[in-house]
Design an enzyme around this catalytic site. Structure first.
Site, PDB file in Angstrom:
ATOM      1  N   GLN A 140     -14.490   2.495   1.391  1.00 37.14           N
ATOM      2  CA  GLN A 140     -13.844   2.107   0.237  1.00 37.14           C
ATOM      3  C   GLN A 140     -13.359   3.428  -0.550  1.00 37.14           C
ATOM      4  O   GLN A 140     -14.547   4.101  -0.870  1.00 37.14           O
ATOM      5  CB  GLN A 140     -14.727   1.304  -0.613  1.00 37.14           C
ATOM      6  CG  GLN A 140     -14.141   0.579  -1.554  1.00 37.14           C
ATOM      7  CD  GLN A 140     -14.953  -0.386  -2.317  1.00 37.14           C
ATOM      8  OE1 GLN A 140     -16.012  -0.452  -2.215  1.00 37.14           O
ATOM      9  NE2 GLN A 140     -14.253  -0.921  -3.297  1.00 37.14           N
ATOM     10  N   ASN A 185     -12.900  -2.900   2.680  1.00 35.77           N
ATOM     11  CA  ASN A 185     -13.782  -2.007   2.990  1.00 35.77           C
ATOM     12  C   ASN A 185     -14.721  -1.943   1.623  1.00 35.77           C
ATOM     13  O   ASN A 185     -14.176  -2.342   0.657  1.00 35.77           O
ATOM     14  CB  ASN A 185     -13.058  -0.631   2.843  1.00 35.77           C
ATOM     15  CG  ASN A 185     -12.270  -0.552   4.192  1.00 35.77           C
ATOM     16  OD1 ASN A 185     -12.406  -0.774   5.257  1.00 35.77           O
ATOM     17  ND2 ASN A 185     -11.046   0.424   3.532  1.00 35.77           N
ATOM     18  N   HIS A 226     -10.426  -5.006  -3.356  1.00 34.92           N
ATOM     19  CA  HIS A 226      -8.943  -5.272  -2.779  1.00 34.92           C
ATOM     20  C   HIS A 226      -9.049  -5.605  -1.331  1.00 34.92           C
ATOM     21  O   HIS A 226     -10.087  -5.327  -0.426  1.00 34.92           O
ATOM     22  CB  HIS A 226      -7.948  -3.836  -2.735  1.00 34.92           C
ATOM     23  CG  HIS A 226      -8.941  -2.848  -2.269  1.00 34.92           C
ATOM     24  ND1 HIS A 226      -9.599  -2.133  -3.050  1.00 34.92           N
ATOM     25  CD2 HIS A 226      -8.626  -2.028  -1.184  1.00 34.92           C
ATOM     26  CE1 HIS A 226     -10.137  -0.802  -2.262  1.00 34.92           C
ATOM     27  NE2 HIS A 226      -9.442  -1.033  -1.171  1.00 34.92           N
ATOM     28  N   LEU A 227      -8.236  -6.482  -0.629  1.00 33.57           N
ATOM     29  CA  LEU A 227      -8.087  -6.996   0.576  1.00 33.57           C
ATOM     30  C   LEU A 227      -6.722  -6.176   1.140  1.00 33.57           C
ATOM     31  O   LEU A 227      -5.773  -6.418   0.554  1.00 33.57           O
ATOM     32  CB  LEU A 227      -7.963  -8.602   0.547  1.00 33.57           C
ATOM     33  CG  LEU A 227      -9.209  -9.401   0.242  1.00 33.57           C
ATOM     34  CD1 LEU A 227      -9.839  -9.130  -0.975  1.00 33.57           C
ATOM     35  CD2 LEU A 227      -8.772 -10.780   0.320  1.00 33.57           C
ATOM     36  N   HIS A 228      -6.984  -5.680   2.204  1.00 38.19           N
ATOM     37  CA  HIS A 228      -6.051  -5.128   2.738  1.00 38.19           C
ATOM     38  C   HIS A 228      -5.351  -6.216   3.897  1.00 38.19           C
ATOM     39  O   HIS A 228      -6.198  -6.913   4.629  1.00 38.19           O
ATOM     40  CB  HIS A 228      -6.490  -3.940   3.795  1.00 38.19           C
ATOM     41  CG  HIS A 228      -7.055  -2.871   3.152  1.00 38.19           C
ATOM     42  ND1 HIS A 228      -6.154  -1.586   3.069  1.00 38.19           N
ATOM     43  CD2 HIS A 228      -8.152  -2.510   2.719  1.00 38.19           C
ATOM     44  CE1 HIS A 228      -6.902  -0.513   2.311  1.00 38.19           C
ATOM     45  NE2 HIS A 228      -7.941  -1.158   2.115  1.00 38.19           N
ATOM     46  N   ASP A 272       0.934  -1.262   0.200  1.00 34.28           N
ATOM     47  CA  ASP A 272      -0.064   0.228   0.028  1.00 34.28           C
ATOM     48  C   ASP A 272       0.947   1.380   0.008  1.00 34.28           C
ATOM     49  O   ASP A 272       1.967   0.989   0.614  1.00 34.28           O
ATOM     50  CB  ASP A 272      -0.848  -0.065   1.227  1.00 34.28           C
ATOM     51  CG  ASP A 272      -2.039   1.153   1.119  1.00 34.28           C
ATOM     52  OD1 ASP A 272      -3.233   0.401   1.097  1.00 34.28           O
ATOM     53  OD2 ASP A 272      -1.665   2.145   1.010  1.00 34.28           O
TER      54      ASP A 272
END
Ligand code: 5GP
Ligand code: ZN
Length: 113
Positions: free
Chosen positions: A93, A86, A99-101, A30
């Protein structure tokens, strides 16, 4: 999607610091990490959010989740991690490509703010 920043990252049109990649998904750091380790896992296919997942995406969605532990191991997160997705305005979001954090290397707090 022409104007999607994560599609551009998936196609290599925008550079990213990649952690893992295969035919279906990409993992990269990120830009504004919220933990010592903070990566994003995305499907290469443009899916706007969790709400955009369709029946036909079941295998892909499963693959994303099953890959998480492999990526966590790659990143040395043997002490645990947090997975955050999110969704929508209330979920905060900001990028409309699923997307997966994956966050780790610090003790998380609960409940989230
Ligand atoms: P969201 O708020 O949509 O769940 O998360 C979007 C995430 O994407 C944020 O954590 C933000 O820092 C990250 N992000 C936004 N633009 C870029 C970019 O161009 N490159 C990278 N690596 N991360 C980005
Ligand atoms: Zn996209």
């Amino acid at each position: 999607m022409d104007n999607c920043i994560f599609c551009k990252i998936a196609k290599g049109e925008i550079p990213s610091n990649k952690v893992y990649e295969d035919d279906d998904l990409l993992v990269f750091h990120d830009l504004e990490p919220q933990a010592p380790v903070h990566v994003l896992m995305i499907p290469k296919k443009h899916i706007p959010s969790l709400n955009g997942l369709m029946e036909e995406d079941q295998a892909l969605a499963g693959k994303l989740l099953v890959k998480v532990k492999e990526v966590a191991e790659l990143l040395g997160l043997e002490n645990g991690y947090r997975l955050v997705v999110n969704c929508g305005e209330d979920g905060l979001q900001t990028v409309l490509h699923l997307h997966l954090h994956i966050l780790g290397k610090r003790k998380m707090t609960w409940p989230p703010g």
